[in-house]
Design a protein around this motif. Structure first.
Motif, short mmCIF file in Angstrom:
data_model
loop_
_atom_site.label_atom_id
_atom_site.label_comp_id
_atom_site.label_asym_id
_atom_site.label_seq_id
_atom_site.Cartn_x
_atom_site.Cartn_y
_atom_site.Cartn_z
N GLU A 1 0.83 -1.22 0.00
CA GLU A 1 0.00 0.00 0.00
C GLU A 1 0.86 1.27 0.00
O GLU A 1 0.47 2.27 -0.57
CB GLU A 1 -0.92 0.02 1.22
N ILE A 2 2.03 1.19 0.66
CA ILE A 2 2.89 2.37 0.71
C ILE A 2 3.38 2.72 -0.70
O ILE A 2 3.38 3.88 -1.10
CB ILE A 2 4.09 2.12 1.67
N GLU B 1 1.83 1.81 -3.41
CA GLU B 1 0.65 2.23 -4.19
C GLU B 1 0.33 3.69 -3.92
O GLU B 1 -0.05 4.44 -4.82
CB GLU B 1 -0.54 1.33 -3.84
N ALA B 2 0.48 4.09 -2.65
CA ALA B 2 0.25 5.49 -2.30
C ALA B 2 1.23 6.38 -3.08
O ALA B 2 0.86 7.44 -3.58
CB ALA B 2 0.43 5.70 -0.81
N ALA B 3 2.46 5.90 -3.22
CA ALA B 3 3.47 6.67 -3.96
C ALA B 3 3.12 6.72 -5.45
O ALA B 3 3.33 7.74 -6.11
CB ALA B 3 4.85 6.08 -3.75
N LEU B 4 2.59 5.62 -5.98
CA LEU B 4 2.15 5.61 -7.38
C LEU B 4 1.08 6.67 -7.60
O LEU B 4 1.09 7.40 -8.59
CB LEU B 4 1.56 4.23 -7.74
N ALA C 1 4.66 9.22 -8.46
CA ALA C 1 6.08 8.85 -8.44
C ALA C 1 6.32 7.72 -9.44
O ALA C 1 5.51 6.81 -9.55
CB ALA C 1 6.48 8.42 -7.04
N ARG D 1 11.64 6.41 -8.80
CA ARG D 1 11.51 7.35 -7.67
C ARG D 1 11.00 6.61 -6.43
O ARG D 1 11.45 6.87 -5.32
CB ARG D 1 10.53 8.46 -8.05
N PHE E 1 13.23 6.78 -3.24
CA PHE E 1 12.77 7.65 -2.14
C PHE E 1 11.88 6.94 -1.11
O PHE E 1 11.70 7.43 -0.01
CB PHE E 1 12.03 8.86 -2.70
N ILE E 2 11.30 5.81 -1.49
CA ILE E 2 10.40 5.13 -0.54
C ILE E 2 11.00 3.80 -0.09
O ILE E 2 11.18 3.55 1.10
CB ILE E 2 9.00 4.88 -1.17
N PRO F 1 14.91 3.87 1.56
CA PRO F 1 14.97 4.35 2.96
C PRO F 1 14.28 3.41 3.94
O PRO F 1 14.70 3.29 5.08
CB PRO F 1 14.22 5.69 2.90
N LEU F 2 13.22 2.74 3.47
CA LEU F 2 12.52 1.83 4.37
C LEU F 2 13.31 0.55 4.61
O LEU F 2 13.06 -0.18 5.57
CB LEU F 2 11.14 1.47 3.80
#
Lengths: 361, 279
Positions: free
Chosen positions: B169-170, B172-175, B179, B183, B187-188, B191-192
């Motif tokens: 979901e994280i 997907e939220a970025a999509l 992004a 990217r 960026f997601i 770092p995670l």
């Protein structure tokens, strides 16, 4: 801005059909709620609108644009996920800015949009915190804030209240309704909770097995469910269903007989009802009155404060629930007689199709 | 609530005692090595006991520092270890992300092949590897010292599993936040995955730093020795009847960077060994 148009959408995973030929029009500025049990396809439908799932066939139009073939980020939609899906390593401010940065929004414009949204959602004091330092309710506001700053044409909510406790859920419902009034954008909200649907929607789309069962305003769906499934899914307590046989007609209106022989004179036009086959009578708790009529024995009493729900067992073993005022209730085991309001009973045929009362001219 | 009873308290004490005992057994040779490194070689030719009794000397360490080659070897080790670590992280992350999040024809067999590679021992491929690098005339180069270790199935597996555990979901939220895939990765996802990157990075670095077998085969010119190979080359004879203190000082010296690394990244190293990435 524009309405959303879903045209002949189908979705299959291999040989498994999740949805077949679904069409729906959602007007600009509408608060539409997709309501249905788990696995009914409501989230899949939402994800197809978002662009996270590709439809097997069919088209999605937003205003004058066909959007089903374009990237999720370019569709003009924003989504609030069930688990909020905030970026855990970013602060609240960075979470809200990420989408705007990706499209090259100038820095000062990003700051002002975030400030406006943060004020609206009362999260200005949380902007420098990370999601891990926020409560569930705060995270939820941030997720909504992240959607708001993008100023989308359509907001998509995928069961966003399901992780909140009861008190916060009811407060957030009110806030979402208020938000809708303020931003006036189209909103689509997915839930399996009929209370959420009834309280927030301008229109409810009831779904089951990948099909739309009924689309309508909340009270229309409550009062005139088109199928037995809708009737059972909407309303708390659930509608009473009693097996009946047809007993002719009176003045053009259908007569039906309950298992104990009591005849109920309905206001349903007998010509509209099939002549043969199993029939079920449906009546809501508030349209059952104690006094005279069919005999029943009180089984369970549920006190809800402003009213009391009484569950009574009728002769054929079916349970019938009815309303009493808050401080009045019969004792368990007591025998009561219950009458059904003829103007508000409905009939369902074997296929589950509903037949409603027609007002007399 | 956990209730402590006298029997669990006794049990805890017994476990603690056992752990302390095991730690003492484990640390004894290290104490001995450190102790011997401060003893004159002439004394050690007679006896290797009497660790706490004088005479003591720093000569073994000054001898190392006076050997001009040591710092060159250390630099080689650092280049190889950092190079291997960086490239392994890049490759394992990209491959792991591919396995975890994308669909492509042959993904499953390819992943199985990666798993199978986990079972291939280093010794089994050393001859073909040597031949290959000899054919390419790449022995005694950093390329030869670094590249054979980059195909690191464990790293790919670790990163794949870690990426799979990140909520889709994280991304997907970025999509929906417009992004691109790259990217989102930079960026997601990256770092995670810092805890897994740290685990893999430290593991790779330590492995490369301590590696002896392949550098011994590939680096035949002293200026291309890594620290392990170089220090071993300074041993005067197999039985080490002389220069024992010097040898022990070399061992301590070689271990120092690892010790420093451990002090800084203790939390991640423990997680790496325990197999549970810290979040």
């Amino acid at each position: 801005m524009g309405g959303l148009s879903l045209r002949g959408l189908s979705k299959s995973y291999g040989s498994l059909d999740i949805m077949r030929d679904l069409s729906l029009e959602i007007a600009d500025g509408e608060f539409a709620v997709f309501l249905g049990p788990s696995g009914c396809g409501k989230s899949t439908l939402l994800r197809m609108v978002a662009g996270l799932e590709a439809p097997t066939s069919g088209e999605i139009h937003l205003g004058n644009r066909r959007i089903d073939a374009i990237a999720p980020g370019e569709r003009g939609v924003a989504m609030v996920f069930q688990n909020y899906a905030l970026y855990p390593h970013m602060t609240v401010k960075q979470n809200m800015a990420f989408g705007l940065r990706n499209v090259g929004t100038p820095r000062d414009e990003i700051a002002s949009k975030i400030a406006i949204a943060a004020k609206m959602l009362e999260i200005a004091h949380l902007l420098d915190r990370k999601p891990g330092q926020l409560s569930g309710g705060q995270r939820q506001r941030v997720a909504i804030g992240r959607a708001i700053v993008k100023q989308p044409e359509v907001f998509l909510f995928d069961e966003p209240l399901s992780n909140l406790d009861a008190a916060l859920r009811s407060r957030t419902r009110i806030e979402l309704a208020r938000l809708h009034q303020r931003v006036q954008s189209t909103m689509i909200f997915v839930t399996h909770d009929q209370v959420e649907a009834m309280t927030m929607a301008t229109r409810i789309v009831v779904m089951n097995h990948g099909r739309i069962e009924q689309v309508g305003a909340p009270m229309e769906i409550y009062r005139k469910p088109s199928t037995r499934f809708v009737a059972s899914f909407i309303g708390s307590p659930s509608m009473n269903f009693l097996p009946v046989v047809q007993a002719g007609e009176s003045d053009g209106r259908a007569l039906v007989r309950l298992a104990d022989g009591t005849v109920v004179a309905t206001e349903i036009l007998s010509a509209s009802v099939p002549r043969s086959g199993e029939m079920t009578l449906g009546v809501r708790a508030e349209h059952v009155t104690p006094g005279s009529g069919t005999a029943a024995r009180v089984d369970v009493v549920e006190r809800l404060g402003e009213r009391t729900l009484v569950y009574a067992i009728v002769d054929d073993g079916s349970t019938i629930v009815y309303d009493e005022p808050g401080d009045v209730a019969p004792a368990i085991g007591e025998h009561v007689r219950l009458s059904l309001d003829p103007a508000n009973v409905m009939l369902f045929d074997a296929a589950g199709l509903a037949y409603h009362a027609e007002p007399r001219a | 609530m956990k209730i402590r009873t006298p029997s669990t308290a006794t049990g805890d004490r017994l476990i603690l005692l056992a752990v302390v005992l095991l730690a003492a057994i484990w640390i004894a040779p290290i104490v001995w090595v450190v102790g011997l490194s401060f003893k004159p070689n002439e004394v050690l030719m007679r006896t290797t006991g009497g660790l706490v009794s004088p005479p003591f000397t720093l000569k073994n360490y000054t001898d190392i520092l006076n050997s001009s080659a040591v710092f060159g070897w250390m630099l080689n080790s650092a280049i190889v270890a950092i190079g291997q670590m960086t490239l392994t992280l890049i490759l394992a992350s990209l491959t792991g992300y591919g396995f975890a999040r994308t669909n492509f024809p042959g993904k499953r067999p390819l992943f199985l092949l990666t798993l199978v590679a986990l079972a291939v021992p280093e010794q089994a491929i050393i001859v073909p590897l040597h031949t290959m690098f000899a054919t390419l005339d790449l022995h005694n180069t950093y390329i030869a010292l670094i590249t054979p270790r980059l195909a690191f199935p464990f790293g790919v597996l670790l990163m794949t599993q870690y990426f799979r555990a990140i909520s889709p979901e994280i991304e997907e939220a970025a999509l929906l936040d417009n992004a691109s895939r790259l990217r989102i990765f930079i960026f997601i996802v990256l770092p995670l995955s810092v805890p897994a990157q740290a685990t893999l990075g430290i593991y790779t670095f330590l492995h490369a730093w301590n590696d002896y077998f392949w550098p011994l085969v590939s680096a035949t010119r002293p200026e291309m020795y890594t620290l392990t190979v170089g220090l071993a080359s300074m041993q005067t004879n197999f039985a080490q009847t002389e220069g024992l203190g010097f040898l022990m000082a070399q061992a301590v010296f070689a271990g120092l960077p690892v010790l420093v690394l451990y002090l800084f990244f203790q939390r991640h190293i423990v997680a790496a060994v325990a197999g549970a990435p810290t979040r």
